[in-house]
Design a protein around this motif. Structure first.
Motif, mmCIF file in Angstrom:
data_model
loop_
_atom_site.group_PDB
_atom_site.id
_atom_site.type_symbol
_atom_site.label_atom_id
_atom_site.label_comp_id
_atom_site.label_asym_id
_atom_site.label_seq_id
_atom_site.Cartn_x
_atom_site.Cartn_y
_atom_site.Cartn_z
ATOM 1 N N ALA A 73 47.947 71.036 -92.691
ATOM 2 C CA ALA A 73 46.699 70.617 -93.323
ATOM 3 C C ALA A 73 46.065 71.771 -94.099
ATOM 4 N N ILE A 74 46.017 72.949 -93.484
ATOM 5 C CA ILE A 74 45.446 74.120 -94.159
ATOM 6 C C ILE A 74 46.341 74.539 -95.334
ATOM 7 N N ALA A 75 47.653 74.482 -95.124
ATOM 8 C CA ALA A 75 48.586 74.830 -96.199
ATOM 9 C C ALA A 75 48.403 73.901 -97.393
ATOM 10 N N ALA A 76 48.160 72.615 -97.124
ATOM 11 C CA ALA A 76 47.948 71.651 -98.207
ATOM 12 C C ALA A 76 46.707 72.006 -99.019
ATOM 13 N N ASP A 130 52.283 81.019 -98.492
ATOM 14 C CA ASP A 130 53.095 81.928 -97.679
ATOM 15 C C ASP A 130 52.432 82.139 -96.323
ATOM 16 N N ALA A 131 53.236 82.586 -95.380
ATOM 17 C CA ALA A 131 52.765 82.734 -94.004
ATOM 18 C C ALA A 131 51.634 83.751 -93.903
ATOM 19 N N SER A 132 51.672 84.780 -94.753
ATOM 20 C CA SER A 132 50.627 85.809 -94.709
ATOM 21 C C SER A 132 49.271 85.223 -95.062
ATOM 22 N N MET A 157 43.796 81.454 -91.061
ATOM 23 C CA MET A 157 43.690 80.883 -89.716
ATOM 24 C C MET A 157 43.448 81.929 -88.632
ATOM 25 N N LYS A 158 43.388 83.193 -89.052
ATOM 26 C CA LYS A 158 43.104 84.294 -88.127
ATOM 27 C C LYS A 158 44.095 84.325 -86.966
ATOM 28 N N GLN A 159 45.368 84.180 -87.314
ATOM 29 C CA GLN A 159 46.441 84.201 -86.322
ATOM 30 C C GLN A 159 47.526 85.155 -86.797
ATOM 31 N N PRO A 160 48.304 85.731 -85.883
ATOM 32 C CA PRO A 160 49.402 86.604 -86.306
ATOM 33 C C PRO A 160 50.420 85.835 -87.151
ATOM 34 N N ARG A 161 51.021 86.534 -88.102
ATOM 35 C CA ARG A 161 51.998 85.900 -88.987
ATOM 36 C C ARG A 161 53.159 85.298 -88.198
ATOM 37 N N GLU A 162 53.613 86.003 -87.178
ATOM 38 C CA GLU A 162 54.741 85.516 -86.380
ATOM 39 C C GLU A 162 54.389 84.194 -85.687
ATOM 40 N N GLU A 163 53.138 84.076 -85.246
ATOM 41 C CA GLU A 163 52.702 82.843 -84.594
ATOM 42 C C GLU A 163 52.669 81.686 -85.597
ATOM 43 N N ILE A 164 52.242 81.983 -86.821
ATOM 44 C CA ILE A 164 52.222 80.976 -87.886
ATOM 45 C C ILE A 164 53.637 80.463 -88.152
ATOM 46 N N LEU A 165 54.583 81.386 -88.269
ATOM 47 C CA LEU A 165 55.975 81.004 -88.529
ATOM 48 C C LEU A 165 56.545 80.162 -87.396
ATOM 49 N N THR A 166 56.176 80.504 -86.166
ATOM 50 C CA THR A 166 56.649 79.725 -85.010
ATOM 51 C C THR A 166 56.137 78.295 -85.080
ATOM 52 N N HIS A 167 54.848 78.144 -85.363
ATOM 53 C CA HIS A 167 54.257 76.809 -85.430
ATOM 54 C C HIS A 167 54.742 76.035 -86.662
ATOM 55 N N LEU A 168 55.140 76.764 -87.707
ATOM 56 C CA LEU A 168 55.608 76.111 -88.931
ATOM 57 C C LEU A 168 57.050 75.622 -88.805
ATOM 58 N N ASP A 169 57.767 76.161 -87.850
ATOM 59 C CA ASP A 169 59.194 75.869 -87.720
ATOM 60 C C ASP A 169 59.508 74.372 -87.582
ATOM 61 N N PRO A 170 58.765 73.592 -86.795
ATOM 62 C CA PRO A 170 59.074 72.159 -86.714
ATOM 63 C C PRO A 170 59.016 71.448 -88.068
ATOM 64 N N ILE A 207 59.919 73.654 -97.279
ATOM 65 C CA ILE A 207 61.116 74.413 -97.629
ATOM 66 C C ILE A 207 60.720 75.877 -97.809
ATOM 67 N N GLN A 208 61.530 76.772 -97.286
ATOM 68 C CA GLN A 208 61.258 78.207 -97.378
ATOM 69 C C GLN A 208 62.273 78.843 -98.325
ATOM 70 N N SER A 209 61.767 79.593 -99.313
ATOM 71 C CA SER A 209 62.666 80.276 -100.252
ATOM 72 C C SER A 209 61.908 81.405 -100.939
ATOM 73 N N ASN A 210 62.627 82.494 -101.202
ATOM 74 C CA ASN A 210 62.055 83.649 -101.910
ATOM 75 C C ASN A 210 60.762 84.163 -101.274
ATOM 76 N N GLY A 211 60.708 84.118 -99.951
ATOM 77 C CA GLY A 211 59.533 84.650 -99.262
ATOM 78 C C GLY A 211 58.331 83.737 -99.259
ATOM 79 N N HIS A 212 58.442 82.573 -99.894
ATOM 80 C CA HIS A 212 57.347 81.607 -99.926
ATOM 81 C C HIS A 212 57.764 80.315 -99.254
ATOM 82 N N CYS A 213 56.784 79.510 -98.939
ATOM 83 C CA CYS A 213 57.040 78.152 -98.450
ATOM 84 C C CYS A 213 56.469 77.176 -99.469
ATOM 85 N N ARG A 214 57.061 76.013 -99.524
ATOM 86 C CA ARG A 214 56.517 74.961 -100.383
ATOM 87 C C ARG A 214 56.779 73.613 -99.736
#
Length: 529
Positions: free
Chosen positions: A292-295, A302-304, A310-323, A331-338
């Motif tokens: 929702a926030i990404a939209a 990007d995760a950063s 969201m005031k959360q660590p980048r690694e935590e964001i990536l974990t939650h984004l994985d599903p 889709i993840q490519s070139n360091g960005h997500c879309r």
């Protein structure tokens, strides 16, 4: 051209394979439905992608590219760096360029950009630029396409655009430019895409389920009634049916089967956005919130940036984004997500109740502003101001309102410098709207600056009828004649542009008189002496 989900982007990505096979460079950018005041966003994405390709190559090749670009654009390269900040890593820091008048500034920008593209697009290595979602294109980007079309005489540059034909009516600027270019040359082609026919969807279903086509006819009719043959909706509906076990693989029979209540379930289903919302809601709650926030941030993120907002660590964001990544929604490519499709972004955005969206954008803007260094503000100004403006109705503290006024002024000035006049005037108007009734007394310099910018911009856009009212307000409130000089200069430029040189002279003499310099309109020989 075609409806959302008809396969425009997929078709272009098939062309990508052909282009790369011919030693061409293929880059892409897209315009965002929530960032329509962001000038040149699609172009900036595409060319930043190009720079990232260069940076991944050898240092010798990078140095050679830098020399080639500087040879093409000379000491005007800062214009390109302002437009594509990543380019500075290729050509190094560049000297500032002088500010020109509106038309001159636009002509210079178009000329330098054309020279830049010409240095990159060669017969040995053509350049293919894909700009997606032209229905949301900003006017500056559209004018840039027009300028490039006029400047490029060789066949080494191919610009491919895709747009939702049902969202572009006869009044859309894209239609006017399109018709103009087609009238001038045969180099413009429009390929309309339509929904799939029953025979096509039946074959696609048979291929997917590994069943004879005749055995899929009943299911195909049901899906066609719901999707009208739209490929994206058709595919997403299949995925949804599988996730709900209405379509499942029967291991004992070693084939796909579907439930008897499928027709009733399909009848009760909603539109494609409802379907995508349903898919997103099957994901963990943390993942839904991130989507929702990404939209809100945009079709690309990007995760950063998410971690910052969201005031959360980048690694935590990536974990939650994985599903969402595993589900193919992102889709993840070139360091960005879309988002894998605009409809998925729309579904993610729809998870936020409409009443909460201004507050969400405001918080995103505040976090981005707080985490952006002062020296980087110029690069991020459009993103930050875009979010803050969407939430400005909720800003109650006067200091924050005034800060946003100044940010809109800076965004307007940057957009003007890039010849994005329509976008610039929108920022300026928002800034003026945020000022209080007593702004001439409390924020004199800020009010004067905004109105001077607006006067200049309406001239650049040919809205000469607005000049008298803006000028009258400034003249009524200016503390001294010197503060009236900029709007008089703008009036002179307006008169000159309209070939009314007599009026231009009279305006010049009037402001000189206010400054204490009396020059007669019809000087005698003694006056010359």
């Amino acid at each position: 051209a075609g409806y959302s989900g008809v396969g425009k982007t997929s078709l272009v990505h098939e062309i990508q394979k052909e282009a790369i096979g011919r030693q061409a460079t293929f880059v892409e950018g897209k315009f965002d439905q929530l960032q329509r005041t962001l000038p040149y966003s699609g172009w900036e994405q595409a060319l930043t992608q190009l720079v990232s390709y260069w940076l991944a190559g050898s240092e010798d090749a990078l140095a050679q590219l830098g020399e080639s670009i500087l040879e093409a654009v000379g000491d005007q390269a800062q214009i390109l760096v302002d437009f594509i900040p990543a380019l500075e890593r290729v050509i190094g820091p560049q000297p500032d360029v002088p500010q020109l008048g509106g038309i001159e500034n636009q002509n210079r920008f178009n000329y330098i950009f054309g020279r830049f593209i010409k240095s990159l697009a060669t017969p040995e290595h053509p350049l293919v630029v894909f700009l997606d979602d032209l229905q949301w294109i900003d006017l500056a980007s559209l004018n840039l396409i027009q300028a490039l079309f006029a400047a490029q005489s060789n066949s080494s540059l191919l610009v491919i655009g895709a747009y939702r034909s049902n969202e572009v009516d006869l009044d859309h600027p894209l239609v006017a430019i399109q018709e103009q270019l087609r009238a001038e040359s045969e180099r413009v082609n429009i390929i309309p895409l339509e929904d799939l026919q029953p025979a096509d969807t039946n074959q696609m279903l048979a291929d997917t389920l590994r069943l004879p086509a005749r055995e899929c006819l009943d299911l195909d009719r049901l899906l066609l009634d719901k999707t009208a043959g739209n490929p994206f909706y058709f595919r997403q509906l299949l995925l949804a049916l599988e996730s709900e076990a209405l379509l499942r693989f029967d291991r004992s029979r070693r084939r796909w089967v579907w439930e008897e209540e499928l027709p009733q379930r399909l009848q009760a289903g909603g539109n494609v956005v409802d379907l995508m919302i349903g898919r997103i809601r099957t994901l963990p709650e943390h993942t839904q919130r991130i989507l929702a926030i990404a939209a809100c941030i945009g079709s690309r993120f990007d995760a950063s940036a998410l971690a910052c907002v969201m005031k959360q660590p980048r690694e935590e964001i990536l974990t939650h984004l994985d599903p969402a990544l595993r589900a193919g929604l992102v889709i993840q490519s070139n360091g960005h997500c879309r988002f894998s499709h605009d409809r998925i972004q729309e579904a993610g955005y729809a998870l936020i109740p409409e009443s909460e969206r201004p507050g969400t954008h405001l918080e995103i803007g505040r976090q981005l502003l707080a985490n952006t260094a002062a020296e980087d503000l110029g690069e991020e100004i459009f993103d930050i101001v875009g979010h803050l403006d969407l939430g400005r109705i909720l800003i109650e503290a006067e200091p924050e309102q005034l800060d946003l006024v100044e940010l809109n002024l800076k965004a307007g000035q940057k957009a003007k410098g890039a010849s994005a006049f329509a976008e610039a005037i929108e920022y300026v108007d928002i800034g003026l709207g945020l000022l209080g009734a007593d702004s001439w007394q409390e924020q004199y310099e800020l009010t004067l600056s905004l109105l001077n910018e607006k006067a200049e911009l309406v001239v650049f856009m040919g809205r000469y009828d607005q000049i008298p009212s803006i000028s009258a307000v400034i003249e009524a409130h200016a503390k001294c004649a010197l503060d009236q000089v900029p709007v008089y200069m703008t009036r002179i430029e307006a008169a000159t542009t309209q070939m009314d040189f007599s009026a231009a002279v009279d305006i010049g003499l009037e402001i000189l008189g206010r400054l204490g310099v009396e020059i007669p309109s019809n000087p005698s020989d003694e006056d010359y002496a």
